[in-house]
Motif scaffolding. Structure first.
Motif, PDB file in Angstrom:
ATOM      1  N   LEU A 182       0.816  -1.211   0.000  1.00 23.70           N
ATOM      2  CA  LEU A 182       0.000   0.000   0.000  1.00 23.70           C
ATOM      3  C   LEU A 182       0.849   1.261   0.000  1.00 23.70           C
ATOM      4  O   LEU A 182       1.966   1.279   0.514  1.00 23.70           O
ATOM      5  CB  LEU A 182      -0.906   0.020   1.236  1.00 23.70           C
ATOM      6  N   SER A 183       0.280   2.330  -0.555  1.00 23.68           N
ATOM      7  CA  SER A 183       0.863   3.648  -0.371  1.00 23.68           C
ATOM      8  C   SER A 183       0.367   4.210   0.956  1.00 23.68           C
ATOM      9  O   SER A 183      -0.697   3.838   1.447  1.00 23.68           O
ATOM     10  CB  SER A 183       0.445   4.586  -1.514  1.00 23.68           C
ATOM     11  N   ALA A 184       1.151   5.099   1.542  1.00 20.35           N
ATOM     12  CA  ALA A 184       0.759   5.726   2.801  1.00 20.35           C
ATOM     13  C   ALA A 184       0.859   7.236   2.676  1.00 20.35           C
ATOM     14  O   ALA A 184       1.826   7.762   2.124  1.00 20.35           O
ATOM     15  CB  ALA A 184       1.647   5.246   3.954  1.00 20.35           C
ATOM     16  N   GLY A 185      -0.149   7.933   3.171  1.00 21.66           N
ATOM     17  CA  GLY A 185      -0.100   9.379   3.289  1.00 21.66           C
ATOM     18  C   GLY A 185       0.256   9.744   4.715  1.00 21.66           C
ATOM     19  O   GLY A 185      -0.182   9.098   5.671  1.00 21.66           O
ATOM     20  N   SER A 186       1.077  10.771   4.868  1.00 25.00           N
ATOM     21  CA  SER A 186       1.479  11.197   6.206  1.00 25.00           C
ATOM     22  C   SER A 186       1.929  12.647   6.144  1.00 25.00           C
ATOM     23  O   SER A 186       1.930  13.272   5.076  1.00 25.00           O
ATOM     24  CB  SER A 186       2.608  10.307   6.740  1.00 25.00           C
ATOM     25  N   TYR A 187       2.286  13.183   7.307  1.00 23.75           N
ATOM     26  CA  TYR A 187       2.899  14.506   7.365  1.00 23.75           C
ATOM     27  C   TYR A 187       3.672  14.607   8.667  1.00 23.75           C
ATOM     28  O   TYR A 187       3.185  14.202   9.726  1.00 23.75           O
ATOM     29  CB  TYR A 187       1.859  15.631   7.297  1.00 23.75           C
ATOM     30  N   LEU A 188       4.873  15.133   8.574  1.00 24.33           N
ATOM     31  CA  LEU A 188       5.691  15.433   9.742  1.00 24.33           C
ATOM     32  C   LEU A 188       6.420  16.728   9.441  1.00 24.33           C
ATOM     33  O   LEU A 188       7.239  16.774   8.514  1.00 24.33           O
ATOM     34  CB  LEU A 188       6.685  14.302  10.022  1.00 24.33           C
ATOM     35  N   HIS A 189       6.085  17.779  10.171  1.00 25.48           N
ATOM     36  CA  HIS A 189       6.754  19.051   9.921  1.00 25.48           C
ATOM     37  C   HIS A 189       8.259  18.888  10.130  1.00 25.48           C
ATOM     38  O   HIS A 189       8.694  18.175  11.050  1.00 25.48           O
ATOM     39  CB  HIS A 189       6.205  20.138  10.855  1.00 25.48           C
ATOM     40  N   PRO A 190       9.084  19.510   9.273  1.00 19.80           N
ATOM     41  CA  PRO A 190      10.534  19.308   9.369  1.00 19.80           C
ATOM     42  C   PRO A 190      11.115  19.538  10.753  1.00 19.80           C
ATOM     43  O   PRO A 190      12.081  18.865  11.146  1.00 19.80           O
ATOM     44  CB  PRO A 190      11.087  20.319   8.356  1.00 19.80           C
ATOM     45  N   THR A 191      10.545  20.457  11.525  1.00 23.23           N
ATOM     46  CA  THR A 191      11.097  20.720  12.865  1.00 23.23           C
ATOM     47  C   THR A 191      10.983  19.509  13.783  1.00 23.23           C
ATOM     48  O   THR A 191      11.778  19.348  14.717  1.00 23.23           O
ATOM     49  CB  THR A 191      10.392  21.914  13.510  1.00 23.23           C
ATOM     50  N   TRP A 192       9.992  18.628  13.516  1.00 24.96           N
ATOM     51  CA  TRP A 192       9.826  17.455  14.362  1.00 24.96           C
ATOM     52  C   TRP A 192      10.894  16.397  14.110  1.00 24.96           C
ATOM     53  O   TRP A 192      11.074  15.485  14.929  1.00 24.96           O
ATOM     54  CB  TRP A 192       8.446  16.841  14.152  1.00 24.96           C
ATOM     55  N   LEU A 193      11.611  16.503  13.005  1.00 30.33           N
ATOM     56  CA  LEU A 193      12.669  15.529  12.735  1.00 30.33           C
ATOM     57  C   LEU A 193      13.796  15.612  13.753  1.00 30.33           C
ATOM     58  O   LEU A 193      14.565  14.656  13.930  1.00 30.33           O
ATOM     59  CB  LEU A 193      13.225  15.744  11.324  1.00 30.33           C
ATOM     60  N   ALA A 194      13.898  16.754  14.418  1.00 31.07           N
ATOM     61  CA  ALA A 194      14.907  16.921  15.463  1.00 31.07           C
ATOM     62  C   ALA A 194      14.384  16.510  16.834  1.00 31.07           C
ATOM     63  O   ALA A 194      15.117  16.604  17.822  1.00 31.07           O
ATOM     64  CB  ALA A 194      15.372  18.379  15.509  1.00 31.07           C
ATOM     65  N   GLU A 195      13.139  16.056  16.901  1.00 30.50           N
ATOM     66  CA  GLU A 195      12.516  15.653  18.162  1.00 30.50           C
ATOM     67  C   GLU A 195      12.333  14.139  18.163  1.00 30.50           C
ATOM     68  O   GLU A 195      11.423  13.610  17.511  1.00 30.50           O
ATOM     69  CB  GLU A 195      11.153  16.337  18.317  1.00 30.50           C
ATOM     70  N   PRO A 196      13.180  13.388  18.883  1.00 22.58           N
ATOM     71  CA  PRO A 196      13.077  11.920  18.863  1.00 22.58           C
ATOM     72  C   PRO A 196      11.703  11.396  19.245  1.00 22.58           C
ATOM     73  O   PRO A 196      11.284  10.352  18.731  1.00 22.58           O
ATOM     74  CB  PRO A 196      14.147  11.489  19.871  1.00 22.58           C
TER      75      PRO A 196
END
Length: 282
Positions: A174-188
């Motif tokens: 399956l394909s998956a749709g998602s979203y994670l704002h770039p600033t959250w990439l620095a938040e484990p």
């Protein structure tokens, strides 16, 4: 002049007209803004979450028409629209979902709303809304003239034709749709569970409108969807449509963040398990 709607319309007729008029109004305001698509805006939490004049005008239109047509129902809007009624029902409004896309000239934005039934004796709060029964969800993508509807009281449709979630069960297919704002990439606490889930689907889409994504999960164009910290106006419209289309929806708390999921039941279960694998050590 804004189009006044007949209070005698039933709920699905009313929702259809509200969404179509609000979407057209927002698009017209954007077209008139020349290059200044952010004119009249104010910054919220980040540059992708500003409020445009189109947001405010479309929400005001929906609020005014609902107050005329459904005076006993409560109303909650993303841009501050609020009314407390006594019917136990609440309309949740997102006048322009995907505002960054909207301001960038993309067609991937929509007007969305949900009609929810509150638990007996409760008022419309984030906690009660997250558990509320969605009688009807609606998502309208104006520039593509696509209207998705569905809820516990209505079958799921796209422009009047029945739709269903993808019948496949394996997340890798399956394909998956998602979203994670770039600033959250620095938040484990957010990045770790998201990465655990994001590596499992056959492909990953980050398209910028949760309601558009969820509507496409309901029709099987996207397989599954997950995202953290969704307010009720980003969640309930699509939740109702996905559930009516035979899909599963759920919320799981990991590292203090609520993750929202929708899609075929088996795929949602796999996403949930993957997110939980991202739990940080105590």
């Amino acid at each position: 002049m804004a189009t006044e709607l007949d209070p005698a319309l039933n709920d699905i007729e009313l929702a259809t007209k509200l969404l179509r008029h609000a979407g057209a109004l927002a698009h017209a305001i954007r077209a008139e803004s020349l290059g200044g698509l952010r004119d009249g805006g104010r910054i919220k939490s980040n540059a992708s979450d500003f409020v445009t004049a189109a947001d405010l005008a479309a929400e005001e239109y929906i609020l005014t028409q609902l107050r005329r047509a459904r005076p006993d129902d409560s109303i909650v809007g993303e841009e501050g629209a609020s009314f407390t009624g006594n019917s136990g029902r609440v309309w949740v409004i997102d006048p322009v979902d995907g505002t960054f896309n909207f301001a960038s000239g993309s067609t991937y934005w929509c007007a969305a709303l949900a009609l929810a039934q509150l638990p007996a004796g409760t008022s419309a709060t984030p906690d009660t809304l997250s558990d509320a029964e969605v009688l009807l969800g609606g998502v309208y993508q104006h520039q593509e003239d696509k209207l998705w509807l569905g809820g516990s009281a209505y079958q799921a449709t796209l422009n009047g034709q029945p739709i269903h979630v993808d019948a496949r069960h394996e997340l890798a297919e399956l394909s998956a749709g998602s979203y994670l704002h770039p600033t959250w990439l620095a938040e484990p606490r957010a990045a770790l569970p998201w990465q655990q889930a994001a590596v499992l689907p056959g492909t990953l889409r980050m398209l910028g409108s949760g309601s558009c994504d969820l509507a496409r999960v309901a029709q099987g164009e996207l397989g599954v969807w997950f995202q953290h910290s969704c307010p009720s106006w980003d969640w309930l419209p699509g939740k109702g449509i996905v559930a009516a289309a035979g899909g599963d929806t759920g919320v799981v708390r990991v590292n203090g963040l609520d993750w929202f999921m929708a899609g075929p039941a088996a795929a949602v279960a796999q996403i949930k398990a993957a997110l939980e694998q991202g739990t940080l050590p105590a």
